[in-house]
Scaffold this active site. Structure first.
Site, PDB file in Angstrom:
ATOM      1  N   LYS A 115      31.590  45.729  39.499  1.00 16.02           N
ATOM      2  CA  LYS A 115      32.305  45.829  38.212  1.00 16.02           C
ATOM      3  C   LYS A 115      31.494  46.645  37.218  1.00 16.02           C
ATOM      4  O   LYS A 115      32.062  47.424  36.426  1.00 16.02           O
ATOM      5  CB  LYS A 115      32.557  44.408  37.653  1.00 16.02           C
ATOM      6  CG  LYS A 115      33.307  43.492  38.596  1.00 16.02           C
ATOM      7  CD  LYS A 115      34.782  43.785  38.616  1.00 16.02           C
ATOM      8  CE  LYS A 115      35.446  43.102  39.790  1.00 16.02           C
ATOM      9  NZ  LYS A 115      35.041  43.729  41.072  1.00 16.02           N
ATOM     10  N   HIS A 234      44.185  32.612  40.879  1.00 15.56           N
ATOM     11  CA  HIS A 234      43.840  34.004  41.184  1.00 15.56           C
ATOM     12  C   HIS A 234      44.436  34.499  42.486  1.00 15.56           C
ATOM     13  O   HIS A 234      44.041  35.540  42.975  1.00 15.56           O
ATOM     14  CB  HIS A 234      42.315  34.208  41.199  1.00 15.56           C
ATOM     15  CG  HIS A 234      41.700  33.932  39.867  1.00 15.56           C
ATOM     16  ND1 HIS A 234      41.926  34.736  38.770  1.00 15.56           N
ATOM     17  CD2 HIS A 234      40.930  32.912  39.442  1.00 15.56           C
ATOM     18  CE1 HIS A 234      41.295  34.218  37.731  1.00 15.56           C
ATOM     19  NE2 HIS A 234      40.706  33.119  38.104  1.00 15.56           N
ATOM     20  N   ARG A 291      41.890  49.982  48.214  1.00 19.95           N
ATOM     21  CA  ARG A 291      42.622  49.713  49.464  1.00 19.95           C
ATOM     22  C   ARG A 291      44.117  49.752  49.161  1.00 19.95           C
ATOM     23  O   ARG A 291      44.512  49.775  47.995  1.00 19.95           O
ATOM     24  CB  ARG A 291      42.247  48.323  49.978  1.00 19.95           C
ATOM     25  CG  ARG A 291      42.728  47.231  49.036  1.00 19.95           C
ATOM     26  CD  ARG A 291      42.407  45.826  49.470  1.00 19.95           C
ATOM     27  NE  ARG A 291      43.005  44.848  48.588  1.00 19.95           N
ATOM     28  CZ  ARG A 291      42.456  44.411  47.447  1.00 19.95           C
ATOM     29  NH1 ARG A 291      41.265  44.850  47.074  1.00 19.95           N
ATOM     30  NH2 ARG A 291      43.077  43.539  46.661  1.00 19.95           N
TER      31      ARG A 291
HETATM   32  C1  MV4 Z   1      39.867  38.648  32.329  1.00 19.73           C
HETATM   33  C2  MV4 Z   1      40.875  37.849  31.741  1.00 19.73           C
HETATM   34  C3  MV4 Z   1      40.812  37.625  30.356  1.00 19.73           C
HETATM   35  N1  MV4 Z   1      39.824  38.192  29.611  1.00 19.73           N
HETATM   36  N2  MV4 Z   1      38.912  39.208  31.552  1.00 19.73           N
HETATM   37  C4  MV4 Z   1      41.104  37.691  36.823  1.00 19.73           C
HETATM   38  C5  MV4 Z   1      40.497  38.218  38.103  1.00 19.73           C
HETATM   39  C6  MV4 Z   1      40.134  39.602  37.799  1.00 19.73           C
HETATM   40  N3  MV4 Z   1      41.254  40.456  38.183  1.00 19.73           N
HETATM   41  C7  MV4 Z   1      39.899  39.629  36.312  1.00 19.73           C
HETATM   42  N4  MV4 Z   1      40.719  38.569  35.788  1.00 19.73           N
HETATM   43  C8  MV4 Z   1      40.803  38.354  34.465  1.00 19.73           C
HETATM   44  N5  MV4 Z   1      39.856  38.888  33.656  1.00 19.73           N
HETATM   45  C9  MV4 Z   1      38.897  38.981  30.219  1.00 19.73           C
HETATM   46  N6  MV4 Z   1      37.940  39.543  29.473  1.00 19.73           N
HETATM   47  C10 MV4 Z   1      41.884  37.317  32.574  1.00 19.73           C
HETATM   48  C11 MV4 Z   1      41.849  37.608  33.922  1.00 19.73           C
HETATM   49  C12 MV4 Z   1      42.942  37.138  34.777  1.00 19.73           C
HETATM   50  C13 MV4 Z   1      43.139  35.805  34.996  1.00 19.73           C
HETATM   51  C14 MV4 Z   1      42.245  34.900  34.456  1.00 19.73           C
HETATM   52  C15 MV4 Z   1      42.490  33.569  34.664  1.00 19.73           C
HETATM   53  C16 MV4 Z   1      43.575  33.152  35.418  1.00 19.73           C
HETATM   54  C17 MV4 Z   1      44.409  34.047  36.009  1.00 19.73           C
HETATM   55  C18 MV4 Z   1      44.195  35.381  35.819  1.00 19.73           C
HETATM   56  C19 MV4 Z   1      45.046  36.328  36.401  1.00 19.73           C
HETATM   57  C20 MV4 Z   1      44.841  37.652  36.175  1.00 19.73           C
HETATM   58  C21 MV4 Z   1      43.776  38.079  35.347  1.00 19.73           C
END
Ligand code: MV4
Length: 481
Positions: A115, A234, A291
């Site tokens: 990341k 997730h 991917r």
């Molecule tokens: C976040 C976020 C809120 N704020 N970053 C989830 C996994 C990865 N794709 C990054 N994700 C997130 N990053 C910040 N700064 C919210 C998510 C997020 C998420 C978080 C909690 C529960 C479900 C989620 C689904 C998609 C993205």
């Protein structure tokens, strides 16, 4: 390119082989002892047993797969998703053995697999990113200063994490030190890399991702967005294209940003750039997946493209046959991931035999399926059976098609997420488009599915009684005039 080995199993292996066959390319399947009778083995022109059931003794054995590929004079390997699809060493090993890896170069996989490296690569391209710090944090005092400047709640994220793994929400300063120490130790044990960074926590975000495709002649296009906000811990469960909240202007801006992210790592092939969209419709770069994704079919249906065909053409060195201006969104597509999981038992895997397994059929239904009636569900792999995809001229039509398709998807012997799909598609928050990544936590409980089952049973009883009374009427005629 005369022969492709598909280093995967289940629905994606068959899906890739279908396109290869359409293009007149021979296919090789690899399989584990648990998959001896799997459809992907029979679907291929050739099939090779590569090991025992556990993935690390079969589908993850890159060297063994390459040996099989060389022995069978394979020209290219398609990794599908999961397994070796984002393994930079495997991509390099393919190239070192003169086998085309149908995917990006290992350099792009390495950059986007971290990341922090991803943020470093894109920050010169003026891509919106969540406020925070873009370098690994080890000093608690420095973390506190940064957190105070961006404001709580904040997220601590593992650089080597993904899909929500290694993420911790910190609501206030007093929790920061303990949460940071836990995050670093978890990341070290889970990923072998304890690097963590801090971001402002975006409340109630939507998860919007952009499909990109790049060839080896400098052409990079985007194929619009997918909305993947209906997630459970997730794990995406329902995805759709297009998103119900993007305006044409926002779509263009996010598409252009996604193309720049791809260019930042000299990307080649199919990739997905993930963004968060906040309630004010600001978008922020999250990460790039190097991917072909599980949910790619919804993009194919609204753009009338075959993304695996484009991957193969790009891997053969062809110029992308599509220009950005050729692409238009037509209609709406919805995908439900059909997992062998029990929605009434916290979605735990449901093992057993597919005593009944009959797929829905229809002009607006596509099922990318990896199983057949009578098969046992192996316990060793991701429990996804199939992807049920429906299409409509409008989102409302796609939703109705999905509800009908679920009703005509007959499975007995195990539990599946099909009833969960009905729950989502009937829910007003989903139908109105007014939802975010907290939908499942906010609205779903097993009780809802039980209520659904009760209503269905009640309806079935009413139908049975009415039929009985109809039959009685017919039976009474002989005595009368
Ligand atoms: C976040 C976020 C809120 N704020 N970053 C989830 C996994 C990865 N794709 C990054 N994700 C997130 N990053 C910040 N700064 C919210 C998510 C997020 C998420 C978080 C909690 C529960 C479900 C989620 C689904 C998609 C993205």
């Amino acid at each position: 390119m005369k022969k492709i080995l598909v280093a995967n199993r289940g629905e994606i292996a068959i899906r890739v082989m279908k396109t290869a066959k359409k293009m007149g390319i021979k296919t090789v399947a690899v399989y584990s002892t648990a998959d001896r009778n799997s459809p992907h083995v029979r679907f291929a022109d050739e099939a090779v047993l590569i090991g025992e059931a556990p993935s690390n003794q079969s589908y993850l054995l890159g060297d063994k797969i390459i040996k099989v590929a060389k022995r069978l004079n394979v020209d290219a390997i398609h990794p599908g998703y999961g397994f070796l699809s984002e393994n930079a060493d495997f991509a390099e090993a393919c190239e070192a053995n003169d086998i085309i890896f149908i995917g990006p170069k290992s350099k792009a996989i390495k950059i986007m697999g971290s990341k922090l490296a991803a943020k470093e690569a894109v920050k010169h391209y003026d891509i919106p990113m969540v406020p925070g710090i873009d370098e690994a944090i080890t000093d608690v005092e420095k973390a506190k200063t940064i957190a105070n400047s961006i404001g709580y709640p904040i997220l601590i994220k593992a650089s080597a994490g993904g899909g929500g793994k290694g993420m911790r929400v910190v609501e206030k300063a007093s929790e920061l030190e303990s949460q940071m120490k836990r995050a670093i130790s978890e990341a070290t044990s889970a990923f072998g890399d304890g690097s963590v960074f801090i971001e402002k926590y975006v409340n109630s975000p939507r998860h919007i991702e952009i499909q990109v495709m790049a060839d080896t002649h400098g052409n990079t296009i985007h194929l619009f967005e997918r909305e993947c906000s209906i997630q459970r811990r997730h794990q995406k469960v329902i995805e759709e294209a297009p998103s119900s909240v993007l305006t044409a202007e926002l779509r263009t801006k996010m598409g252009e940003a996604a193309i720049k992210v791809a260019q930042a790592c000299d990307y080649v092939g199919a990739g997905t750039v993930e963004f968060l969209l906040d309630e004010q419709l600001n978008f922020y770069f999250l990460e790039m997946n190097t991917r072909l994704q599980v949910e790619h079919p919804v993009t194919e249906l609204i753009t009338n493209t075959d993304l695996v065909e484009l991957q193969i053409r790009v891997a053969r060195g062809e110029v992308l046959p599509i220009k950005q201006n050729d692409l238009k969104i037509k209609g709406h597509a919805l995908e439900l991931r059909v997992y062998a999981e029990d929605p009434l038992n916290d979605f735990l895997p449901s093992v057993g035999n597919l005593e009944v397994y009959q797929l829905p059929k229809g002009d607006h239904i596509r099922v990318d399926n990896g199983f057949e009636e009578g098969m046992d569900i192996p316990i060793y792999y991701d429990p996804m059976l199939a992807k049920l995809i429906t299409y409509g001229d409008t989102r409302a039509e796609a939703i109705e098609e999905m509800l009908n398709a679920i009703n005509n998807y007959h499975v007995e012997g195990i539990e599946t997420t099909l009833p969960f799909g009905t729950f989502v598609c009937e829910h007003e928050a989903f139908r109105s488009g007014n939802f975010d990544t907290h939908f499942v936590k906010k609205y779903y409980s097993a009780e809802k599915i039980k209520e659904q089952h009760k209503e269905e049973a009640h309806l079935a009883a009413l139908i049975a009684v009415r039929q009985y009374l109809e039959d009685q009427k017919v039976l009474r005629v002989p005595g009368g005039n």
